[in-house]
Design a protein around this motif. Structure first.
Motif, PDB file in Angstrom:
ATOM      1  N   PHE A  93       0.884  -1.212   0.078  1.00  0.00           N
ATOM      2  CA  PHE A  93       0.085  -0.129   0.038  1.00  0.00           C
ATOM      3  C   PHE A  93       0.734   1.236   0.196  1.00  0.00           C
ATOM      4  O   PHE A  93       1.647   1.415   0.881  1.00  0.00           O
ATOM      5  CB  PHE A  93      -0.984   0.032   1.342  1.00  0.00           C
ATOM      6  CG  PHE A  93      -2.159   0.979   1.157  1.00  0.00           C
ATOM      7  CD1 PHE A  93      -3.350   0.419   0.971  1.00  0.00           C
ATOM      8  CD2 PHE A  93      -1.937   2.453   1.038  1.00  0.00           C
ATOM      9  CE1 PHE A  93      -4.305   1.533   0.652  1.00  0.00           C
ATOM     10  CE2 PHE A  93      -2.949   3.260   1.163  1.00  0.00           C
ATOM     11  CZ  PHE A  93      -4.240   2.696   0.828  1.00  0.00           C
ATOM     12  N   ALA A  94       1.033   1.991  -1.148  1.00  0.00           N
ATOM     13  CA  ALA A  94       1.781   3.016  -1.332  1.00  0.00           C
ATOM     14  C   ALA A  94       1.035   4.316  -1.782  1.00  0.00           C
ATOM     15  O   ALA A  94       0.003   3.938  -2.563  1.00  0.00           O
ATOM     16  CB  ALA A  94       2.924   2.829  -1.955  1.00  0.00           C
ATOM     17  N   ILE A  95       1.603   5.445  -1.561  1.00  0.00           N
ATOM     18  CA  ILE A  95       0.998   6.827  -1.888  1.00  0.00           C
ATOM     19  C   ILE A  95       2.031   7.441  -2.637  1.00  0.00           C
ATOM     20  O   ILE A  95       2.962   7.761  -1.660  1.00  0.00           O
ATOM     21  CB  ILE A  95      -0.091   7.384  -0.885  1.00  0.00           C
ATOM     22  CG1 ILE A  95      -1.108   6.579  -0.513  1.00  0.00           C
ATOM     23  CG2 ILE A  95      -0.548   8.789  -1.385  1.00  0.00           C
ATOM     24  CD1 ILE A  95      -1.735   7.336   0.798  1.00  0.00           C
ATOM     25  N   ASP A  96       1.715   8.048  -3.790  1.00  0.00           N
ATOM     26  CA  ASP A  96       2.807   8.982  -4.074  1.00  0.00           C
ATOM     27  C   ASP A  96       2.416  10.453  -4.016  1.00  0.00           C
ATOM     28  O   ASP A  96       1.541  10.811  -4.569  1.00  0.00           O
ATOM     29  CB  ASP A  96       2.883   8.674  -5.789  1.00  0.00           C
ATOM     30  CG  ASP A  96       3.943   9.603  -6.509  1.00  0.00           C
ATOM     31  OD1 ASP A  96       4.584  10.410  -5.725  1.00  0.00           O
ATOM     32  OD2 ASP A  96       4.150   9.260  -7.746  1.00  0.00           O
ATOM     33  N   PHE A  97       3.110  11.030  -3.148  1.00  0.00           N
ATOM     34  CA  PHE A  97       2.743  12.272  -2.798  1.00  0.00           C
ATOM     35  C   PHE A  97       3.496  13.277  -3.545  1.00  0.00           C
ATOM     36  O   PHE A  97       2.777  14.598  -3.278  1.00  0.00           O
ATOM     37  CB  PHE A  97       3.221  12.643  -1.092  1.00  0.00           C
ATOM     38  CG  PHE A  97       2.324  11.787  -0.049  1.00  0.00           C
ATOM     39  CD1 PHE A  97       1.076  12.380   0.591  1.00  0.00           C
ATOM     40  CD2 PHE A  97       2.948  10.658   0.506  1.00  0.00           C
ATOM     41  CE1 PHE A  97       0.351  11.552   1.136  1.00  0.00           C
ATOM     42  CE2 PHE A  97       2.255  10.136   1.437  1.00  0.00           C
ATOM     43  CZ  PHE A  97       1.035  10.519   1.763  1.00  0.00           C
ATOM     44  N   ALA A  98       3.934  12.923  -4.678  1.00  0.00           N
ATOM     45  CA  ALA A  98       4.216  13.951  -5.756  1.00  0.00           C
ATOM     46  C   ALA A  98       2.901  14.190  -6.467  1.00  0.00           C
ATOM     47  O   ALA A  98       3.035  15.316  -7.285  1.00  0.00           O
ATOM     48  CB  ALA A  98       5.459  13.477  -6.401  1.00  0.00           C
ATOM     49  N   LEU A  99       2.170  13.035  -6.301  1.00  0.00           N
ATOM     50  CA  LEU A  99       1.091  13.374  -7.457  1.00  0.00           C
ATOM     51  C   LEU A  99      -0.259  13.471  -6.600  1.00  0.00           C
ATOM     52  O   LEU A  99      -1.132  14.310  -7.226  1.00  0.00           O
ATOM     53  CB  LEU A  99       0.681  12.205  -8.199  1.00  0.00           C
ATOM     54  CG  LEU A  99       1.460  11.620  -9.156  1.00  0.00           C
ATOM     55  CD1 LEU A  99       1.291  10.141  -9.782  1.00  0.00           C
ATOM     56  CD2 LEU A  99       1.823  12.532 -10.137  1.00  0.00           C
ATOM     57  N   CYS A 100      -0.197  13.356  -5.328  1.00  0.00           N
ATOM     58  CA  CYS A 100      -1.411  13.672  -4.425  1.00  0.00           C
ATOM     59  C   CYS A 100      -1.847  15.067  -4.363  1.00  0.00           C
ATOM     60  O   CYS A 100      -0.935  15.820  -4.369  1.00  0.00           O
ATOM     61  CB  CYS A 100      -1.244  12.951  -2.906  1.00  0.00           C
ATOM     62  SG  CYS A 100      -2.258  13.365  -1.939  1.00  0.00           S
TER      63      CYS A 100
END
Length: 206
Positions: A93-100
């Motif tokens: 489960f990963a979130i790309d905060f560069a896109l968020c």
């Protein structure tokens, strides 16, 4: 009416004099952490135990910045004669905060309360690729999530708490009925044994 010569300079000096009499407030960051509002949108924390890998957050994300991988495991039957069940096990489960874009849709649509807003904001990186944070980091941020504010005294009771309270009251009432029935059964069993003794006392008195 033509402007008075020097009026602009006078207005500028008036603003300068007003600001000179006010106390300056400088935030001593990073030595002093700022006081953030309760609903600050810093990062997203993951409560892994509540995640069922339903993929709803990843599907609803407008930026497609959530990456989820999972596999299925077969669980043995809970009772003899029952059938086996399969469940999804979370692998990534990963979130790309560069896109968020911090819209919060993933948190709103999660049906099992697995995602929460954390006020943490110090996660800058020198490489944009390192802004994709995995579930271990998201779980660390979960423990920085503040407690929800107390409800207004006149607010309506949450449905979950109301349902749990009704179930608890129903269970207590059932236990009270069972206890009362057990006592009545004990009295009914002990009553015939007491009657002959009472009759014998009466005969002795006669």
């Amino acid at each position: 009416m033509p402007p008075i010569p020097g009026s602009g300079l006078a207005k500028g000096l008036a603003v300068t004099l007003r600001t000179m009499t006010k106390r300056t407030v400088t935030a001593q960051y990073p030595d002093v952490q700022p006081e953030l509002p309760p609903r600050t949108r810093g990062v997203i924390g993951l409560f892994e135990e509540n995640c069922t890998v339903c993929m709803l957050c990843a599907r609803e994300c407008p930026d497609w910045c959530i990456y989820i991988d999972s596999h299925k495991e077969t669980m043995p039957a809970a009772a003899p004669g029952g059938r086996e069940r399969s469940r999804n096990v979370l692998d990534r489960f990963a979130i790309d905060f560069a896109l968020c874009m911090y819209c919060g849709i993933c948190i709103e649509v999660c049906p099992f309360d697995a995602l929460f807003w954390s006020p943490e904001f110090e996660y800058a990186e020198t490489d944009i690729h390192e802004l994709t944070h995995e579930r271990d980091k998201l779980r660390e941020w979960m423990w920085t999530v503040p407690e929800p504010p107390a409800l207004d005294p006149a607010a309506e009771e949450p449905k979950e708490i109301a349902a749990a309270r009704k179930a608890a009251e129903k269970l207590q009432a059932q236990e009270a009925q069972d206890t009362q029935a057990a006592r009545e059964a004990e009295r009914a069993q002990g009553a015939p044994e007491a009657r002959p003794g009472r009759a014998a006392e009466q005969e002795g008195q006669e």
